[in-house]
Scaffold this active site. Sequence first.
Site, PDB file in Angstrom:
ATOM      1  N   ILE A  95       0.830  -1.208   0.000  1.00 31.70           N
ATOM      2  CA  ILE A  95       0.000   0.000   0.000  1.00 31.70           C
ATOM      3  C   ILE A  95       0.865   1.259   0.000  1.00 31.70           C
ATOM      4  CG2 ILE A  95      -1.480   1.419   1.481  1.00 31.70           C
ATOM      5  CD1 ILE A  95      -3.161  -0.539   0.082  1.00 31.70           C
ATOM      6  N   TYR A 125      -5.654  -1.921  -8.998  1.00 36.58           N
ATOM      7  CA  TYR A 125      -4.938  -1.370  -7.846  1.00 36.58           C
ATOM      8  C   TYR A 125      -4.656  -2.467  -6.821  1.00 36.58           C
ATOM      9  CZ  TYR A 125      -4.164   1.291  -3.537  1.00 36.58           C
ATOM     10  OH  TYR A 125      -3.647   1.785  -2.364  1.00 36.58           O
ATOM     11  N   VAL A 175       2.771   1.671  -3.358  1.00 40.22           N
ATOM     12  CA  VAL A 175       1.933   2.100  -4.485  1.00 40.22           C
ATOM     13  C   VAL A 175       1.486   3.542  -4.306  1.00 40.22           C
ATOM     14  CG1 VAL A 175      -0.328   1.756  -5.571  1.00 40.22           C
ATOM     15  CG2 VAL A 175       1.164  -0.206  -5.173  1.00 40.22           C
ATOM     16  N   GLU A 176       1.141   3.916  -3.086  1.00 40.06           N
ATOM     17  CA  GLU A 176       0.584   5.249  -2.854  1.00 40.06           C
ATOM     18  C   GLU A 176       1.624   6.362  -2.991  1.00 40.06           C
ATOM     19  OE1 GLU A 176      -2.404   6.309  -2.507  1.00 40.06           O
ATOM     20  OE2 GLU A 176      -3.477   4.416  -2.350  1.00 40.06           O
ATOM     21  N   THR A 177       2.795   6.212  -2.370  1.00 39.97           N
ATOM     22  CA  THR A 177       3.733   7.350  -2.304  1.00 39.97           C
ATOM     23  C   THR A 177       5.195   6.969  -2.489  1.00 39.97           C
ATOM     24  OG1 THR A 177       3.982   7.178   0.107  1.00 39.97           O
ATOM     25  CG2 THR A 177       2.193   8.579  -0.710  1.00 39.97           C
TER      26      THR A 177
END
Length: 363
Positions: free
Chosen positions: A146, A348, A149-151
Amino acid sequence: MRLLKSVAIAWVAMACALTAHANPSPKPAKPASPKKTASNTTTVQGGAPYAGRPDAMAFADDLAARRGLDREWVRQAIGQARLLSQVPRLMLPPPVGTPKNWRVYRSRFIDPVRIRAGVRFWQEHREALERAEAEYGVPVEIIVGIIGVETIYGQQMGNFRVMDALATLSFDFPNAHPRAKERREFFQRELEQFLSLSNRSNIDPFEPRGSYAGAMGLGQFMPSSWVRYAVDFDGDGRIDLFKSPVDAIGSVANYFKGHNWTTGMPTHYAVQFDTARLQLDTLLAPDILPSFSAASMQAKGVVLDADGARHTGPMALVELQNGGDAPTYVAGTENFYAITRYNWSSYYAMAVIELGREVAAAR
């Protein structure tokens, strides 16, 4: 009350967590009780301020009345938010007929740069990751996936003023979107949460930076998710999802626990098809919502592996298109569905799962 106190402390920390190059913004007028404000030394980039929009001002008056906030402070805060003209376009889905491509999508997130960063993140925060898995039941690989992928593990947390992004999507969400009304109302609720928290924590709402959708921190939490799921996992008495990777780790795990993550359940199983019995349209009708037992899926032509055939909960047949090539299919469990509550996309979810696995293998 303890939650509100923690959130208030967190938002003070947010103001301190901003990058040094972020431009200070014009301050909203002070309400009856003093609020922290940013210095007024530079011109803010963006479109026209919302002070001239009757719908925005009516929303401000209603919000102030319902939340018990100072009316002039809310009007000044919303009034000085600016339309970000590029943001509504970013919210539109691709044109009808645009082929999806899982392999291309995957390549954007599972690459050497992200994997190396993930290995470093895991090594630096191994104790916190293992503690989060033990406490919340969410595997380290999912938490690592998570945040990666996010930041890219905090490297790209967004540089939009959250106040501008949320105001733009509250009052100028594109009508061409198929769920425009629903999404506009969602962002109005997020703007309400954001302003309420800013007021309680005594900070300038124009300070925090985030994504074009108003998400913040290493895990890209929306304001409502910050309230519900953010935790002080490093035990320093405050929640900081910008500068504390440990708080972000615990908060991501807590998010999944709050969305019914089941400890020990796989996210998905491999499938093949018995084409003579395959009822593909029926199987795909519920989309990613787990709706079929293993026996039901097999009766409709899905050939599950041994572990999948023994699965006792509902599953969904997940289709990942590959452009002009044959799609990829998996049987997604309720844990797969839980990942899509973070971002409503099967692509995602698979990227999160596979990034976490690649990082684990690279260690």
